[in-house]
Design a protein around this motif. Structure first.
Motif, PDB file in Angstrom:
ATOM      1  N   ALA A 428      67.871  94.279-114.206  1.00 58.68           N
ATOM      2  CA  ALA A 428      67.237  93.814-112.972  1.00 58.68           C
ATOM      3  C   ALA A 428      68.078  94.274-111.793  1.00 58.68           C
ATOM      4  O   ALA A 428      69.286  94.520-111.934  1.00 58.68           O
ATOM      5  N   PRO A 429      67.475  94.432-110.616  1.00 58.67           N
ATOM      6  CA  PRO A 429      68.243  94.841-109.435  1.00 58.67           C
ATOM      7  C   PRO A 429      69.384  93.874-109.147  1.00 58.67           C
ATOM      8  O   PRO A 429      69.219  92.659-109.246  1.00 58.67           O
ATOM      9  N   ALA A 430      70.532  94.404-108.806  1.00 55.32           N
ATOM     10  CA  ALA A 430      71.682  93.556-108.483  1.00 55.32           C
ATOM     11  C   ALA A 430      71.444  92.837-107.159  1.00 55.32           C
ATOM     12  O   ALA A 430      70.967  93.447-106.194  1.00 55.32           O
ATOM     13  N   LYS A 441      76.791 100.007-102.922  1.00 57.62           N
ATOM     14  CA  LYS A 441      75.504 100.044-102.233  1.00 57.62           C
ATOM     15  C   LYS A 441      74.316  99.967-103.183  1.00 57.62           C
ATOM     16  O   LYS A 441      73.172  99.778-102.740  1.00 57.62           O
ATOM     17  N   ASN A 442      74.566 100.144-104.459  1.00 56.91           N
ATOM     18  CA  ASN A 442      73.470 100.102-105.418  1.00 56.91           C
ATOM     19  C   ASN A 442      73.963  99.523-106.736  1.00 56.91           C
ATOM     20  O   ASN A 442      75.176  99.388-106.961  1.00 56.91           O
ATOM     21  N   GLY A 443      73.026  99.217-107.614  1.00 55.27           N
ATOM     22  CA  GLY A 443      73.427  98.726-108.927  1.00 55.27           C
ATOM     23  C   GLY A 443      72.346  97.888-109.580  1.00 55.27           C
ATOM     24  O   GLY A 443      71.420  97.405-108.933  1.00 55.27           O
ATOM     25  N   THR A 467      76.407 100.742-111.842  1.00 56.50           N
ATOM     26  CA  THR A 467      76.035 101.471-110.631  1.00 56.50           C
ATOM     27  C   THR A 467      75.409 102.833-110.915  1.00 56.50           C
ATOM     28  O   THR A 467      74.664 103.351-110.077  1.00 56.50           O
ATOM     29  N   SER A 468      75.719 103.420-112.078  1.00 57.73           N
ATOM     30  CA  SER A 468      75.136 104.741-112.371  1.00 57.73           C
ATOM     31  C   SER A 468      74.972 104.942-113.871  1.00 57.73           C
ATOM     32  O   SER A 468      75.713 104.362-114.675  1.00 57.73           O
ATOM     33  N   ASN A 475      69.135 101.561-109.221  1.00 60.84           N
ATOM     34  CA  ASN A 475      68.850 100.348-108.459  1.00 60.84           C
ATOM     35  C   ASN A 475      67.893  99.415-109.189  1.00 60.84           C
ATOM     36  O   ASN A 475      67.715  98.272-108.765  1.00 60.84           O
ATOM     37  N   ASN A 476      67.256  99.904-110.239  1.00 55.20           N
ATOM     38  CA  ASN A 476      66.327  99.081-110.999  1.00 55.20           C
ATOM     39  C   ASN A 476      66.186  99.672-112.401  1.00 55.20           C
ATOM     40  O   ASN A 476      66.771 100.717-112.719  1.00 55.20           O
TER      41      ASN A 476
END
Length: 507
Positions: A428-430, A441-443, A467-468, A475-476
């Protein structure tokens, strides 16, 4: 001779009165705090200074019978945290080694515990018993008895367990506030699966924060789901104010006793700082004065009823003071005040510098956190703070976690998560707050794991921030799935961040 006879008679009467008093109160002992029960049990003991005598024979003899060996076993879906080792090594084992395949934890582990009452309440570390399917306690007379968990708290790494036994030996609780740097102490436990072992050293430091408990502060699945529904942030960070000692502490000592030379319990051994996994002279124990409140809550409620001031802060030093453009280099700089909190009601503001708590000077975060950790919702605490060059005093009424709402916490846009078959996990989106905490900035966050699949080899994978995947930002769940074909040589690489920093894992 007559005088000796009178002394013996007085000692006998004092001992009989103490035993009689305990027996009188025993049916109602659930209504007494652990400290009150101790006052009855040790009513006839002479008052001796905290430092005690140089001879440790008496202290070792008094304490050793009440320190027990705890053995735990785990099902196929659980893993032992102690594993005969210190929690200090947990993340080195799981994220170190240049992407080596992670190994599942053994199905059995061990640690130590300290008997607090004759009817079988025992304090140990949370990481010793967490996730255990079976807990077995080996008493000093070599009896083996099963134990049940009464309460546990990862924020302090404390747990209370109970065995069905009576007339057990008990360790006397001391006062960790009176402990002095340089004071002699003994560590008692079951290191390296040896029988009861006593080591001696001194108190090397107090109010020490080492960041060990923060490593497990990734949100659980329940916390994440609650965050998605309500926007309420996960429980506040851990409380660390360790007593540091150079008494030899090794894997298996966790949950054991740290006592002063008078045989009084001043701390619960919890961790070591080591590059080898064994003693290098840096052991850490949870102060007993903090433990008393937590343990009483466990017995009364089954969980901790913790009170909060309602501020976030940064500990000041020369570098941080320069960064924040303030003159003070000691104290806690208030970075935010949560709405509806006790701090907000008391008029505290961002930019205030907390200088004292209950008249005691605050040098670093443990000086405040431990004292607040001993209190409950509804309790009042006096804070001294600096604003516009003037010191001011204010009484803050602590509130429970559910009474504090952070209006600045945004709810993540996606309330659910999607499962990816190949990885056997749900993503799920962080939440924005979690990304901000780690400066990314993402994860995505792992919200569920299928037994036997890839992420099941991680310890506590739920809540892990990734994150990657194969070098592509995610991001999802759709991003994760799209990144999987980019693997090279049939391998997949994931990268993310924990409280210890970034990690990379190839499988």
């Amino acid at each position: 001779m007559k005088r000796i006879g009178l002394i013996v008679l007085a000692a006998f009467i004092g001992g009989a009165a103490a035993i009689g008093g305990y027996k009188l109160l025993e049916p109602k002992n659930e209504q007494l705090s652990f400290a009150e029960q101790q006052n009855v049990l040790f009513a006839s003991n002479p008052k001796i200074s905290s430092a005690g005598a140089v001879d440790f024979v008496g202290a070792a003899a008094a304490v050793s019978p009440a320190v027990v060996h705890i053995k735990t076993s785990y099902g196929s879906s659980s893993s032992g945290n102690e594993r005969g080792g210190s929690p200090m090594d947990m993340f080195e084992e799981f994220f170190g080694g240049g992407g080596r395949r992670m190994q599942r934890a053994p199905q059995a582990a061990s640690g130590s515990g300290v008997i607090l009452t004759p009817d079988g309440y025992i304090v140990t570390n949370n990481h010793v018993v967490d996730n255990a399917d079976k807990i077995e306690v080996v008493l000093s007379d070599r009896r083996k008895v099963s134990a049940t968990v009464i309460g546990k708290d990862p924020n302090t790494d404390l747990a209370l367990i109970k065995v069905d036994a009576t007339n057990l030996p008990v360790v006397k609780m001391g006062n960790s506030d009176n402990v002095q740097i340089g004071e002699w102490v003994l560590a008692v436990g079951f290191p390296l699966d040896l029988q009861t072992t006593v080591t001696a050293g001194i108190v090397s430091a107090k109010a020490r924060s080492i960041g060990i408990l923060a490593r497990s502060q990734q949100p659980t699945e329940e916390e994440y789901e609650e965050y998605q529904r309500t926007g309420k942030r996960p429980a506040p960070t851990s409380i660390e104010s360790f007593i540091q000692t150079d008494a030899a502490i090794n894997p298996g000592n966790s949950g054991g006793a740290l006592v002063n030379a008078n045989g009084e319990l001043i701390g619960i051994n919890a961790a070591i700082a080591s590059r080898t996994g064994t003693n290098e002279g840096y052991g850490f124990a949870i102060p007993v004065n903090l433990a008393k409140k937590i343990l009483d809550d466990f017995r009364k409620y089954g969980s901790v009823k913790r009170g909060y001031i309602g501020v976030t802060f940064a500990a000041l030093d020369a570098d941080r003071a320069e960064e924040l453009k303030v003159n003070d280099i000691t104290g806690l700089y208030v970075t935010d005040v949560l709405p509806n909190s006790g701090a907000a009601s008391a008029g505290l503001k961002k930019g205030d510098i907390l200088k004292k708590v209950e008249g005691a000077t605050i040098f670093d975060s443990p000086d405040l956190q431990e004292k607040i950790g001993r209190l409950s919702p509804g309790d009042k605490v006096q804070l001294t703070y600096l604003r516009d060059g003037q010191l001011k005093n204010v009484n803050v009424t602590l509130k429970g976690e559910n009474s504090i709402k952070d209006d600045n916490t945004a709810v993540a846009s996606n309330s659910g998560g999607a499962r990816i078959e190949k990885l056997g996990a749900t993503f799920a989106p962080a939440p924005a707050a979690l990304k901000a905490k780690y400066g990314v900035k993402n994860g995505v966050v792992i919200t569920n794991v299928e037994q036997g699949k890839t992420f099941d080899s991680f310890r506590d994978p739920k809540g892990l921030l990734i994150t990657s995947v194969n070098g592509k930002a995610v991001n999802n769940a759709s991003d994760v799935k799209a990144a999987l074909p980019a693997s090279q040589n049939g391998t997949t690489t994931i990268a993310g961040v924990t409280a210890q920093g970034t990690f990379s894992y190839t499988f």
